[in-house]
Scaffold this active site. Sequence first.
Site, short mmCIF file in Angstrom:
data_model
loop_
_atom_site.label_atom_id
_atom_site.label_comp_id
_atom_site.label_asym_id
_atom_site.label_seq_id
_atom_site.Cartn_x
_atom_site.Cartn_y
_atom_site.Cartn_z
N LYS A 120 6.50 -1.70 1.97
CA LYS A 120 5.31 -1.12 2.62
C LYS A 120 4.16 -2.09 2.37
CE LYS A 120 3.25 3.46 3.12
NZ LYS A 120 3.26 3.51 4.58
N ARG B 83 7.26 3.49 -5.50
CA ARG B 83 7.55 2.72 -4.28
C ARG B 83 6.58 1.55 -4.14
NH1 ARG B 83 7.92 5.80 1.43
NH2 ARG B 83 5.67 5.90 1.16
N GLU C 281 12.75 3.40 13.32
CA GLU C 281 11.79 4.43 12.92
C GLU C 281 10.60 4.38 13.88
OE1 GLU C 281 10.10 3.49 9.06
OE2 GLU C 281 10.12 1.36 9.52
N TYR D 158 0.82 -1.21 0.00
CA TYR D 158 0.00 0.00 0.00
C TYR D 158 0.85 1.26 0.00
CZ TYR D 158 0.64 1.26 4.97
OH TYR D 158 1.14 1.68 6.17
C1 LIG Z 1 6.82 2.46 8.69
C2 LIG Z 1 6.85 3.79 8.04
N1 LIG Z 1 7.98 4.52 8.11
C3 LIG Z 1 8.06 5.75 7.55
C4 LIG Z 1 6.98 6.30 6.88
C5 LIG Z 1 7.10 7.67 6.26
O1 LIG Z 1 7.14 7.57 4.85
P1 LIG Z 1 6.72 8.78 3.91
O2 LIG Z 1 7.61 9.92 4.25
O3 LIG Z 1 6.96 8.26 2.53
O4 LIG Z 1 5.28 9.08 4.18
C6 LIG Z 1 5.80 5.56 6.77
C7 LIG Z 1 4.66 6.15 6.05
O5 LIG Z 1 3.56 5.74 6.08
C8 LIG Z 1 5.72 4.28 7.36
O6 LIG Z 1 4.61 3.53 7.28
#
Ligand SMILES: Cc1ncc(COP(=O)(O)O)c(C=O)c1O
Length: 307
Positions: A156, A56, A189, A37
């Site tokens: 993702k 992505r 993260e 997703y």
């Molecule tokens: C696990 C995780 N880390 C980091 C991010 C941040 O990614 P982005 O800057 O592409 O929204 C997301 C975004 O949903 C995420 O699910």
Amino acid sequence: MPSFPNILININGVLAAPEEARISVFDRGFLYGDSVYEVTQTIRGIPFRLDLHLERLRKSASKIGLSILTTDLELKKQIARTLIALDEPTVYLRLVVTRGGEEEISLDPNTPGRENIVIIAKELKPYPIEWYEKGVRVIIADTIRNPLESIDPNVKSGNYLNNVMAFGEASKIGAYDAIMLNHHGEVTEATTSNVWMIKDGTIYTPPLRSGLLEGLTRKALLQISQHAKIPVFEKTITPQELFEADEIFLSSTTKKLIPITTLNEKKIGTGLPGPLTQQLRQLYDQHCEHTLKSFEPEWREILGLLG
Ligand SMILES: Cc1ncc(COP(=O)(O)O)c(C=O)c1O
């Protein structure tokens, strides 16, 4: 049509109100989290960085051996149809592609079944201003991020159970979110955003090898900082270093940069959002405006194709 006026669902090209939107219980996304997703948002009606999100999405899909048959153009057209029907300027947009599955319960990803494409579009209301002005409290979760050797956190996928558990640890005690460590005890993260720390005027974020999603906001911030000649490094970060940082913040597409002012029970820096985080927030806002302009002409073309 919809009785939830600010939410609209598109399943394989059919628009439906949330209470009417249905997907099979045999869908592998439902049974196993066998899906990928993306989440973005619209700004003044234009989906932000859509091309990069689709790129992505395909990368994630290829890492789990899922070939998405629907073309990018068709995905964009379906997103456009959904947005036109919803008719809101600022929309949370979630695109889910599952491996499908029909009337069979089998782990085998090679069983026949066509992908299901689900688009969820809902009005995105502004987030609480206090998050940005006062900062948020985040905890370090006991639940660890899944290792790279398992399903790479850079995929993702619809399988977010570790993140769900970590978020649950935070919400149970009223914290905003949780930072997850890897099995070496290094910072990875937060549950849906990337983590940054600032020490003595230098910005640091964990490298992909620590096991994390390569956030598009993270990518942009690395470039923005370099461009602004602010020293920035990808480096392994320990929880101790986070506790001793001058500033910490989170980054993601929909929430942008959120300062963390308390980590577990400890105040970070002065306990208020720091100057470098504030500077980066401004630079990032300018970057968003600029990026949006570059996506505008193509989006007009897509809208034109709908007739
Ligand atoms: C696990 C995780 N880390 C980091 C991010 C941040 O990614 P982005 O800057 O592409 O929204 C997301 C975004 O949903 C995420 O699910």
